[in-house]
Design an enzyme around this catalytic site. Structure first.
Site, PDB file in Angstrom:
ATOM      1  N   ARG A   3       4.219  -7.199   7.717  1.00 54.46           N
ATOM      2  CA  ARG A   3       4.794  -7.351   9.047  1.00 54.46           C
ATOM      3  C   ARG A   3       6.238  -6.889   9.070  1.00 54.46           C
ATOM      4  O   ARG A   3       6.712  -6.320  10.054  1.00 54.46           O
ATOM      5  CB  ARG A   3       4.713  -8.825   9.459  1.00 54.46           C
ATOM      6  CG  ARG A   3       5.246  -9.095  10.834  1.00 54.46           C
ATOM      7  CD  ARG A   3       5.017 -10.521  11.239  1.00 54.46           C
ATOM      8  NE  ARG A   3       5.503 -11.433  10.235  1.00 54.46           N
ATOM      9  CZ  ARG A   3       5.202 -12.736  10.255  1.00 54.46           C
ATOM     10  NH1 ARG A   3       4.392 -13.209  11.161  1.00 54.46           N
ATOM     11  NH2 ARG A   3       5.687 -13.531   9.333  1.00 54.46           N
ATOM     12  N   GLY A  47      -1.607 -17.206   7.112  1.00 55.60           N
ATOM     13  CA  GLY A  47      -0.898 -15.943   7.214  1.00 55.60           C
ATOM     14  C   GLY A  47       0.083 -15.965   8.367  1.00 55.60           C
ATOM     15  O   GLY A  47       0.680 -16.997   8.667  1.00 55.60           O
ATOM     16  N   CYS A  48       0.237 -14.845   9.015  1.00 54.20           N
ATOM     17  CA  CYS A  48       1.197 -14.679  10.106  1.00 54.20           C
ATOM     18  C   CYS A  48       1.097 -15.803  11.134  1.00 54.20           C
ATOM     19  O   CYS A  48       0.063 -15.995  11.762  1.00 54.20           O
ATOM     20  CB  CYS A  48       0.945 -13.335  10.789  1.00 54.20           C
ATOM     21  SG  CYS A  48       1.859 -13.106  12.321  1.00 54.20           S
ATOM     22  N   PHE A  49       2.195 -16.544  11.309  1.00 56.11           N
ATOM     23  CA  PHE A  49       2.108 -17.668  12.242  1.00 56.11           C
ATOM     24  C   PHE A  49       2.045 -17.228  13.698  1.00 56.11           C
ATOM     25  O   PHE A  49       1.599 -17.999  14.554  1.00 56.11           O
ATOM     26  CB  PHE A  49       3.193 -18.721  12.013  1.00 56.11           C
ATOM     27  CG  PHE A  49       4.606 -18.251  11.818  1.00 56.11           C
ATOM     28  CD1 PHE A  49       5.085 -17.058  12.341  1.00 56.11           C
ATOM     29  CD2 PHE A  49       5.487 -19.044  11.094  1.00 56.11           C
ATOM     30  CE1 PHE A  49       6.395 -16.662  12.155  1.00 56.11           C
ATOM     31  CE2 PHE A  49       6.811 -18.657  10.897  1.00 56.11           C
ATOM     32  CZ  PHE A  49       7.271 -17.471  11.440  1.00 56.11           C
ATOM     33  N   TYR A 194       1.453  -5.073  15.692  1.00 52.12           N
ATOM     34  CA  TYR A 194       1.349  -5.684  14.364  1.00 52.12           C
ATOM     35  C   TYR A 194      -0.077  -6.148  14.085  1.00 52.12           C
ATOM     36  O   TYR A 194      -0.654  -5.864  13.031  1.00 52.12           O
ATOM     37  CB  TYR A 194       2.311  -6.873  14.234  1.00 52.12           C
ATOM     38  CG  TYR A 194       1.873  -7.808  13.147  1.00 52.12           C
ATOM     39  CD1 TYR A 194       2.047  -7.473  11.804  1.00 52.12           C
ATOM     40  CD2 TYR A 194       1.224  -9.006  13.453  1.00 52.12           C
ATOM     41  CE1 TYR A 194       1.587  -8.306  10.800  1.00 52.12           C
ATOM     42  CE2 TYR A 194       0.768  -9.835  12.459  1.00 52.12           C
ATOM     43  CZ  TYR A 194       0.956  -9.486  11.131  1.00 52.12           C
ATOM     44  OH  TYR A 194       0.482 -10.311  10.153  1.00 52.12           O
TER      45      TYR A 194
END
Length: 218
Positions: A3, A47-49, A194
């Site tokens: 990211r 993972g990505c919040f 993203y």
């Protein structure tokens, strides 16, 4: 591709003021105004919040989903510190919910179908221990339900590979900087760029088929 690399790439091409403020804010974004008689909390790392927020927001019974950090040893960590993979913290979401409308077991099911439980080095394109998946349980009942859900997934045979998602005791949750909260609203183009570039949805469909947890908000 991580990211952070997407951040750098996007800044080159972004126009019309799509940059993100890096300053910290003193208040948290409020996502719902419901005030049930009793609320409970659940903490998940997947993972990505940004993406974990959108996995739970919009689910009936969920009041708030807050991005943050948990599981580590550094007090009041910053995004940059957590991203250095030296704090022990995982990017996480704190879900506050109305147990009269949605159960913890239902939240667990939503969580499993929003992650790749077989990935040991992070989640999707994001690698490193701060992106690992985990369920942070509070009390014996959450522990029991989390263990039961993990066993049920393993017995189902749906996944090809060992389930490496950890079940860990919850201690302290540190909210992330305000610019991360509801990021899909604040910078929808960057969020979608993203998410697509990281291959999250494609991988979820490969793993879970029609049962994958599509985001309820966009």
């Amino acid at each position: 591709m991580s990211r952070r690399l997407y951040f750098s790439m996007f800044l080159v091409f972004a126009v019309l003021g799509l940059g993100v403020s890096r300053g910290l804010a003193s208040s948290m974004t409020v996502k719902h105004s419901a005030a049930p008689a009793r609320t409970e909390r659940a903490v998940f790392a997947g993972g990505c919040f940004w993406c974990m927020e959108t996995a739970f927001e919009g689910l009936p019974g969920v009041i708030t989903a807050v991005s943050g950090y948990t599981g580590g040893h550094t007090k009041n960590p910053t995004y940059e510190e957590v991203g250095s993979h030296t704090t022990g913290h995982l990017e996480s979401v704190l879900v506050t919910y109305d147990p009269a409308r949605v159960t913890y077991a239902q939240l667990l099911s939503r969580f499993w179908h929003s992650i790749d439980p077989t990935q040991s080095d992070g989640q999707f394109c994001d690698r490193g221990d701060s992106y690992e998946s985990a369920i942070f349980v509070q009390g014996a009942e959450q522990q029991r339900l989390a263990e039961a859900s993990k066993s049920a997934i393993a017995r189902s045979g749906v996944l090809h590979g060992q389930i490496v998602t950890a079940i860990r005791p919850f201690a302290v949750f540190y909210p992330a900087e305000d610019y991360h909260q509801d990021f899909y609203k604040k910078d929808p183009l960057r969020y979608r760029t993203y998410r697509a570039g990281c291959g999250r949805d494609l991988r979820l469909q490969q793993l879970w088929g029609k049962a994958w947890a599509k985001p309820l908000v966009h």
